[in-house]
Design a protein around this motif. Sequence first.
Motif, short mmCIF file in Angstrom:
data_model
loop_
_atom_site.label_atom_id
_atom_site.label_comp_id
_atom_site.label_asym_id
_atom_site.label_seq_id
_atom_site.Cartn_x
_atom_site.Cartn_y
_atom_site.Cartn_z
N VAL A 49 8.35 -29.99 9.94
CA VAL A 49 9.58 -29.28 9.58
C VAL A 49 10.53 -29.22 10.76
O VAL A 49 11.73 -29.46 10.66
CB VAL A 49 9.24 -27.86 9.08
CG1 VAL A 49 10.51 -27.01 9.01
CG2 VAL A 49 8.59 -27.90 7.74
N ARG A 50 9.95 -28.94 11.95
CA ARG A 50 10.81 -28.81 13.13
C ARG A 50 11.45 -30.15 13.48
O ARG A 50 12.62 -30.22 13.83
CB ARG A 50 9.97 -28.29 14.30
CG ARG A 50 10.81 -27.68 15.39
CD ARG A 50 9.99 -26.94 16.40
NE ARG A 50 9.08 -27.82 17.09
CZ ARG A 50 7.77 -27.68 17.09
NH1 ARG A 50 7.23 -26.71 16.42
NH2 ARG A 50 6.98 -28.51 17.73
N ARG A 51 10.66 -31.23 13.35
CA ARG A 51 11.21 -32.54 13.68
C ARG A 51 12.33 -32.93 12.72
O ARG A 51 13.34 -33.49 13.13
CB ARG A 51 10.11 -33.59 13.66
CG ARG A 51 9.18 -33.43 14.83
CD ARG A 51 8.01 -34.35 14.70
NE ARG A 51 8.38 -35.71 15.03
CZ ARG A 51 8.25 -36.22 16.25
NH1 ARG A 51 7.77 -35.47 17.21
NH2 ARG A 51 8.57 -37.45 16.51
N GLN A 52 12.14 -32.59 11.45
CA GLN A 52 13.21 -32.85 10.48
C GLN A 52 14.46 -32.08 10.87
O GLN A 52 15.57 -32.61 10.82
CB GLN A 52 12.78 -32.43 9.08
CG GLN A 52 11.94 -33.48 8.37
CD GLN A 52 11.34 -32.92 7.09
OE1 GLN A 52 11.78 -31.90 6.60
NE2 GLN A 52 10.34 -33.61 6.58
N GLY A 53 14.24 -30.82 11.27
CA GLY A 53 15.38 -29.98 11.65
C GLY A 53 16.12 -30.59 12.83
O GLY A 53 17.35 -30.67 12.83
N ILE A 54 15.36 -31.06 13.83
CA ILE A 54 15.99 -31.66 15.01
C ILE A 54 16.76 -32.92 14.61
O ILE A 54 17.89 -33.15 15.03
CB ILE A 54 14.91 -31.99 16.07
CG1 ILE A 54 14.31 -30.69 16.60
CG2 ILE A 54 15.50 -32.80 17.20
CD1 ILE A 54 13.11 -30.89 17.47
N ALA A 55 16.13 -33.73 13.73
CA ALA A 55 16.77 -34.97 13.30
C ALA A 55 18.09 -34.65 12.58
O ALA A 55 19.11 -35.29 12.81
CB ALA A 55 15.83 -35.74 12.39
N ARG A 56 18.04 -33.62 11.71
CA ARG A 56 19.23 -33.27 10.95
C ARG A 56 20.33 -32.78 11.90
O ARG A 56 21.50 -33.11 11.76
CB ARG A 56 18.88 -32.18 9.93
CG ARG A 56 19.75 -32.25 8.67
CD ARG A 56 19.29 -31.23 7.66
NE ARG A 56 17.94 -31.44 7.20
CZ ARG A 56 17.05 -30.45 7.05
NH1 ARG A 56 17.36 -29.21 7.35
NH2 ARG A 56 15.84 -30.72 6.62
N PHE A 57 19.91 -32.00 12.90
CA PHE A 57 20.86 -31.47 13.87
C PHE A 57 21.55 -32.61 14.63
O PHE A 57 22.76 -32.61 14.82
CB PHE A 57 20.11 -30.55 14.83
CG PHE A 57 20.96 -29.91 15.87
CD1 PHE A 57 21.89 -28.95 15.51
CD2 PHE A 57 20.82 -30.24 17.20
CE1 PHE A 57 22.68 -28.37 16.47
CE2 PHE A 57 21.60 -29.66 18.16
CZ PHE A 57 22.53 -28.71 17.80
#
Lengths: 328, 333
Positions: A315-323
């Motif tokens: 989830v965190r990696r997705q968040g970073i990617a989206r950011f």
Amino acid sequence: MNALGRILARRETGIAVMIVLFALAVSLYKPQFLTLNSLRVILLLTPLVMIAAMGQMLVLVARHVDLSIGSMLGLSAMLTGMMFRDLPEIPWGLGFAVSIGIGTLLGLVNGALVTFFRLPSIIVTLGTLNLYRGLTFIVSNARQVDRQFIPADLKGMSQTSPLLGIPWIIFMAFAVALLTYWFAMHTRVGRQIFALGSNPIAAPLRGVKVTQVTLLVFAISGALSGLAGIMYASRWGFVNPSNTGFGFEFQVIAAVVIGGVSINGGVGSVLGVMLGVLLMGCVAAALPLLGIPGTAQSAIYGAVILVALLIDRSVRRQGIARFKAARA
Amino acid sequence: MSAAETTPQRIAGRGAAPQRSLWHVILVRPETMTLVLLVLAVILASQLSPFFLDISYILRSFTLSAEFAIVALVLTMVIIAGEIDLSPAANMALSTCLFAWAQASGVPMPIAIAIGLVAGLAMGALNAFMVIGLQLPSIIVTIGTLTLYRGLAQIIAGDKSIRMPEWFIGIDKVLVFGVPATVAIFVVVSLVLGLILAGTIFGRQIYQIGTNEVAARYAGIRTRRIKLILFLLMGLAAAIAGMLTASRLGSVRYDLGLGGELQMVLMAMLGGTYIFGGRGTILGTFLAAWLLVVVSTGMTVANLLPAIQLTVLGVLLIVAIIATNLIYSRAQR
């Protein structure tokens, strides 16, 4: 993103889906899992964990961890039980104040060690985990407080019900969850806990009083462990120096992290934790139905913690990617 | 707000620090504190019972915690590298249960031992994968694996205990140059690891990683590989320690080494290992192991309940980290 999409994208939806899938999968083998009676069993397994999980959630959100909850539960339950035994004429409602008070005190000790000496909470609470357990043996002389000493009214809270056949302690657990929701989302201090956990360096610069907030989350964790302690006495009707609360921390941490509270601090929701507790309750209720021995429980808690870590990471990696995508 | 004011001063102060004298460097060290405490503990304990001046009595008492002490040596290196592992006690239980289960079901002993060792390594590898490969914090990972390993051991062994064959029992009674074998193993492992940590490039790199991992990586240190080695070593040490325990107790249950993580962390902390990484020595942990043995044997001789001993250990752990942190912050100024 439309409303439906927003709901689907939420972390809580994922846990709810997991609960539904799990229940369906179990009911394929044992149809009686999807009955009202087994729902009752599940609900009865959850209140202690749910109460302690609310405290643990706040501690984890503040980027700490509290391993000593099982021992705080044990010590406050033991002292309260001994009070009932040695002073039989005391009103039983006072037990709540005593148990919560002792828990708060123990939690404050954790918080003080963590914040005044700048020690890592994991080591401090590993120490107090053993310290409090040892104290439980010392104050009780290693003797159990037996059933006849726990007031009948207190035990009744786990059996009698105000409505729908649901016992009092379950209502209390949900009340604690609601209060935590209000505290975490709608008070200044509650938001400061999240601010502190998401960025411990920036938070004090924005006026968050780190010492007080840290003390507070550990005190709350202790207070709720104390509440869980007297409810243990209500639920099981005895207090034992070695069993009461032993290994409780792993159960609670498993429920909290599967409920979407990030171990990196700053992220977590009451609804998610409630669903996490419910999921663990479903698992615990399904084991005997599926013929899996109770000894497997501990392994399952461990596996759940690890799986939750993996989910949290992706989830965190997705968040970073989206950011990054949004900035590009 | 105070951070912003004091930082420039602190930098200036550090640059202007005068050269400290040799005695100051030697005295203001956590290991010195451990040694002083050890001497004090022996003196106090010998007041309690004259047995404490008998070295063979202390050696025999040491066999009770030698297994944990061996693992604590490796744990020291893991903590210096900036990680932590809370799972070794559970690892001891699971690898030993697998070993005992294998040999009880007729597998020849060498293969059973190999199964146990491989299991220990595999558990270390799982920790390493989660911590290094997936970059998850080792604190929470090893809490998870601690629960998992102990739970798996419980599934394998149930609540029964598995007997060991007669000849396998009693390694703690075997004497090597008058020293019980497990204690001798501990001393040898301390020497080897102490030399590696203090005297080899590999050892210095462990300190580097713990001091500043990013800087270490830029300096060309293979941080991931070194941490992997440490976690594997941890698993192997735990498996060996588990078998030594099985040999001492004569039977294996799922609760073998229960609560051992406290003692291991305590040995490392009492020996002055810095919980945030980058500082600590094998010598410190070596001394702390003896200190702990004298303290707990002293408490047993004084007829204290095991529960009180638990309390004392908990207090000791907290006092040890506070003291170590103080000493290091003093030394930095």
